[in-house]
Design an enzyme around this catalytic site. Structure first.
Site, short mmCIF file in Angstrom:
data_model
loop_
_atom_site.label_atom_id
_atom_site.label_comp_id
_atom_site.label_asym_id
_atom_site.label_seq_id
_atom_site.Cartn_x
_atom_site.Cartn_y
_atom_site.Cartn_z
CE1 TYR A 226 3.86 -6.82 4.59
CE2 TYR A 226 3.38 -9.06 5.34
CZ TYR A 226 3.39 -8.10 4.33
OH TYR A 226 2.94 -8.42 3.08
CG ASP B 157 -4.63 1.94 6.14
OD1 ASP B 157 -5.49 2.84 5.99
OD2 ASP B 157 -4.08 1.38 5.17
CG ASP C 144 -1.98 -1.06 1.18
OD1 ASP C 144 -2.31 -1.51 0.07
OD2 ASP C 144 -2.49 -1.45 2.26
NE ARG D 72 -4.77 -2.48 4.15
CZ ARG D 72 -5.82 -2.51 3.33
NH1 ARG D 72 -6.92 -1.86 3.64
NH2 ARG D 72 -5.77 -3.19 2.19
#
Length: 218
Positions: free
Chosen positions: A65, A79, A36, A171
């Site tokens: 991540y 988010d 993103d 997310r």
């Protein structure tokens, strides 16, 4: 050629590809897994057709991540890219509460893609429907989460480390944890650190690549 790039925040994965095509003067560049715009970190770029043929294999690799989340609110996009739509108390949440609920998101789980995603339904990306204020039913998909570690960084903010299979929405892991805790939660930062054996420490920043090309050192 496999070219690992450390994507900066604020630009799309497509913009990185467009820049690489121009910098390298090539027509065929692909990537193995979108990030993103707000996210940073490892973007595996595949240069020339011989490399892009292996895109599916790269996309099938597990991913890792790091990032941060904030308890006490929820956003439509899960988010910080969209405004907080709902606020709830979070001060009563303890580390034990977070640990107890975290465990239900580790292993093989069913996950529903967020409305703000590139999944196509009826030939249209979900995020386009979401931007019009639409919400539709989405099919859950099976994903695997092998690591979901959290630690408080003060107040409502928590740092996380996640390792997961392809197709996992970080997310959604954040959002779903917030729902389970009854406080809401949304992701505030995200950095992809690894894809399979490739690590972001081995990646080029775009500025480094520009400098190397100018000096003939890559």
């Amino acid at each position: 050629m496999v070219l690992p790039i450390d994507k900066p925040s604020g630009i799309t994965s497509y913009a990185v590809i467009a820049k690489l095509k121009k910098l390298l003067n090539v027509k065929k560049v692909g990537h193995a897994g979108t990030l993103d715009p707000m996210a940073t970190g490892l973007l595996i770029c595949l240069v020339h057709r011989a490399a892009t043929r292996h895109m599916e294999a790269f996309m099938g690799l597990g991913k890792a991540y790091t990032g941060t989340l904030r308890l006490g609110g929820s956003t439509p996009s899960y988010d910080a890219e969209t405004e907080v739509a709902e606020e709830r108390p979070w001060e009563h949440i303890t580390a034990a509460d977070v640990e107890a609920h975290r465990q239900q998101f580790v292993g093989t789980i069913e996950q529903t893609p967020p409305m703000y995603s590139a999944v196509k339904v009826g030939g249209e990306r979900l995020y386009k429907k979401a931007r019009r204020g639409e919400t539709i039913a989405r099919k859950a998909r099976q994903v695997s989460v092998t690591q979901y570690d959290l630690r408080s960084t003060g107040g409502p903010d928590w740092a996380f480390e996640i390792a997961c299979s392809k197709g996992t929405y970080v997310r959604s892991l954040v959002h779903d944890l917030g729902q389970a805790l009854g406080t809401g939660a949304y992701m505030t930062t995200l950095r992809r650190t690894a894809i399979g054996p490739y690590h972001v420490a081995q990646a080029w920043t775009l500025d480094q690549l520009v400098d190397a090309l100018h000096t003939g050192e890559p």
